[in-house]
Each structure stands twice: as structure tokens, then as C-alpha cells.
Design an enzyme around this catalytic site. Structure first.
Site: not given
Ligand code: UT7
Length: 326
Positions: A120, A253, A283
Site C-alpha cells: 500500500c 492511503h 482500500n
Molecule cells: O492497507 C493496509 C492497511 N490496513 C489497514 O489499515 C487495516 C487497519 N485495521 C483496521 O482498519 C481495523 O483494525 C479493522 C477495520 C480491520 C477492524 O476494526 P477493529 O475496530 O479493529 O475491529 P476488531 O478487529 O477489534 O473486531 C471487533 C469485532 C470482533 O468481534 P468481537 O470479538 O468483539 O465479538 C470481530 O469479530 O468486530 C468483529 N468483526 C466483524 N463484525 C462484522 C470483524 N470483522 C467484522 C465484519 N463484520 N466484517
């Protein structure tokens, strides 16, 4: 002797026709028992939709359309180019480079053509390399492209990653000038973080070996990204003897609206100085910055003479920034 600089003289971008809204993606994932929702995706990422390329469309095809538009905006023909760099992690082939394939599709030959692989951060890496080649006199007119078909790398059983990415391409024409242009660049990598964002497979003996689908520790990437984007911004400003107050537009980005908001806050920039296209593009990895740049110019937000900061971050771990006057 007057110093040689490089300037962006034209931009272009291209998104494949198929637009998939969050609701459409959620319905598709539900068929395999994977739960997600428009609300979750919008709240956590700012993404409303992404575009996916048709199966027979490669990165070079998306790059071709973006490049034609950038060349037209610069008033140049493909034969005028002496350098083509494509930033991509989703090349058409293992080799030759997507840049060489793009060169041929543009109907030209003879210019240098190669790919840059910095995921990226690829576009800021490629732009920095092209700028250095122009400053050194080894190129005069460069086409710098970010092009990706990231949909090919997605694991549609992993809701934590497959909702985030899309396909697209953006391109700029960079020409030698006695007036800056690109003011400063700052590039970094730290390979010890390779495992937090990777596609760990490869091709060997005629087969895909390992796992050829994207893996990401989203929270680890998030935390690292916010820190390094602030560092890169401060370093590139210091190199150019500027401050954040000199920035007209921040073009980060387009990974996640929350990362962009935190970066802007740390630089004390209001969000109305940030170009945001993640909502419609998702993205698109190396394509995201040139897509956002072109959208900002064609919307009439970004104007000639504006000072822009481009910032990339991604797999590697890689990060970097380019400060430029348009
Ligand atoms: O270009 C490369 C750069 N990449 C990035 O910049 C990605 C950086 N990271 C992020 O953008 C975020 O970490 C994410 C968007 C990937 C995830 O957001 P988060 O606020 O860190 O969520 P999380 O991983 O803490 O997950 C929270 C909850 C979890 O459930 P529990 O364990 O709290 O019950 C996940 O299982 O959200 C759940 N979850 C979803 N729920 C519905 C994870 N993905 C999804 C989904 N739909 N697609």
C-alpha cells in the site's frame, strides 16, 4: 546550473465497472454463513462500496485506462515517455512486469519499464524513484501508476479482511522542470512486521505454494499505521523546511477513515483538508493514493499551486510520504 526538479503534469484514474455496496457484499457472504453488515463496515472503516474487476481484467488493463487519462491531462502521447513505473502487489504475471505489459498496451516501446512492490506504500515509493531518476537526468517524462486487483487475493470466508479491499488504478505523469514539483520524500520499511499483513504464498513447480490469500492482524496494522504516518509526515515536512500549516491537502492511503482522522488530528489539520475516497473505493492498496489525487483534482478541490502531502502505509511493513507543489 539550474537544479532539475520533477512536477506532476497530469493525473488519471480508473475503477472497474462492477460496484459492490456493503449490503451486496454482506448478502454474498451470508450465502456462506459469514455475517457482516453495512453498519459494521461503515462504523469501523468508512467504506460504503468497492469496485471489483471482471475475471479477465488484470492490473495492466486498469493501469491502461488510468494512464490514457493521465497522458491526455498532461497533453502527451505514450511515445513521449522514457520511464514507466507501476506500483502493484497484484501483477498480471510473475514476470514480465506489469509496467512492461502496460507499455505495450499503450502502443509504445523503448522506455524503461519496471514494477515497484511496496504494497500500500507502493505509489509513494514509485513516485520517489521516478523523481530521483528525473532529478538525476536519467529520465525526463515518467508515467507512475498504482494498479491493483486486490479482490483476487481476498479470502471471502474471512470477514475481518474481505470487506476492506477493492480494485482500481491511478496514474500521474511526472516531467522534468526547473521549478519544484516534488519538494521532499521520506520512505521506510521494517520487515520484522511482515507477518501482520501478508499474502504468504508463492508459485513453485507449477502450483501455488503456501496460502495465496491475504492475512492481516487489523489492530496491529492500525496501531503501527497511526504512529508511522505521523512520523513520516513530520520528517518530510522537516526535509522541505515546511510545517503542517503549509499543507493544502493531505492525501493519505485510503485504508480506514479512522486512521485518516487520527493522522489529521495529530498534524492539527482539519478533515476538510483531507481527500477521502475510501467510502466509494475501499482500500485499493497501491492504487489508493493516485485514485484519491485524481478524484480531488477532477472534483475541483485540488488546484494548481496547492501543496500536497501524499502518505502511504502497508505490508512490509512499509510507509512513507511525499510533499509536493502541484
Ligand atoms: O492497507 C493496509 C492497511 N490496513 C489497514 O489499515 C487495516 C487497519 N485495521 C483496521 O482498519 C481495523 O483494525 C479493522 C477495520 C480491520 C477492524 O476494526 P477493529 O475496530 O479493529 O475491529 P476488531 O478487529 O477489534 O473486531 C471487533 C469485532 C470482533 O468481534 P468481537 O470479538 O468483539 O465479538 C470481530 O469479530 O468486530 C468483529 N468483526 C466483524 N463484525 C462484522 C470483524 N470483522 C467484522 C465484519 N463484520 N466484517
Amino acid at each position: 546550473m539550474t537544479r532539475r526538479y520533477s512536477r506532476i503534469t497530469g493525473t488519471g484514474s480508473f475503477l472497474p465497472e462492477q460496484r459492490i455496496s456493503n449490503d451486496e457484499l454482506a448478502a454474498r457472504l451470508a450465502l456462506d454463513g459469514i455475517e457482516t453488515s453495512d453498519q459494521w463496515i461503515v462504523e469501523r472503516t468508512g467504506i460504503h462500496a468497492r469496485h471489483f474487476a471482471a475475471p479477465d481484467v488484470g492490473s495492466s488493463d486498469l493501469a491502461l485506462e488510468a494512464s490514457k487519462r493521465a497522458l491526455a491531462a498532461a497533453g502527451l502521447q505514450a511515445d513521449d515517455l522514457d520511464l514507466i513505473i507501476v506500483a502493484t502487489s497484484t501483477p498480471d504475471m510473475v514476470f514480465p512486469s506489469t509496467a512492461a505489459l502496460l507499455q505495450h498496451k499503450l502502443g509504445t516501446a523503448g522506455s524503461a519499464a519496471f514494477d515497484v512492490q511496496a504494497v500500500c506504500s507502493g505509489f509513494v515509493y514509485a513516485l520517489t524513484v521516478a523523481d530521483a531518476m528525473i532529478q538525476s537526468g536519467s529520465a525526463n517524462r515518467a508515467l507512475v501508476v498504482g494498479a491493483e486487483v486486490f479482490s483476487r487475493l481476498l479470502d471471502f470466508t474471512d470477514r475481518t479482511t474481505c470487506v476492506l479491499f477493492g480494485d482500481g488504478a491511478g496514474a500521474v505523469v511526472l516531467e522534468a522542470s526547473d521549478r519544484p514539483g516534488i519538494l521532499a520524500s521520506d520512505l521506510h520499511a521494517d520487515g520484522k512486521h511482515a507477518g501482520i499483513l501478508c499474502v504468504p504464498g508463492n508459485v513453485s513447480g507449477g502450483k501455488a505454494m503456501g496460502d495465496p490469500l491475504l492475512k492481516m492482524d487489523g489492530q496491529a496494522v492500525f496501531k503501527l499505521a497511526v504512529g508511522v504516518l505521523e512520523d513520516a509526515a513530520r520528517q518530510v515536512l522537516a526535509k522541505a523546511d515546511k510545517t503542517a500549516a503549509d499543507i493544502d491537502w493531505l492525501i493519505p492511503h485510503q485504508a480506514n477513515i479512522r486512521i485518516m482522522q487520527m493522522t489529521a488530528r495529530k498534524l492539527r489539520l482539519p478533515m476538510d483538508k483531507v481527500i477521502v475516497t475510501v467510502g466509494e473505493h475501499g482500500n485499493t492498496s497501491a492504487a489508493s493514493i493516485p485514485l484519491a489525487l485524481d478524484a480531488g483534482i477532477r472534483d475541483g478541490k485540488i488546484k494548481p499551486g496547492d501543496t500536497l502531502m501524499l502518505e502511504g502505509v502497508g505490508g512490509g511493513f512499509t510507509w512513507g510520504a511525499v510533499l509536493l507543489d502541484l
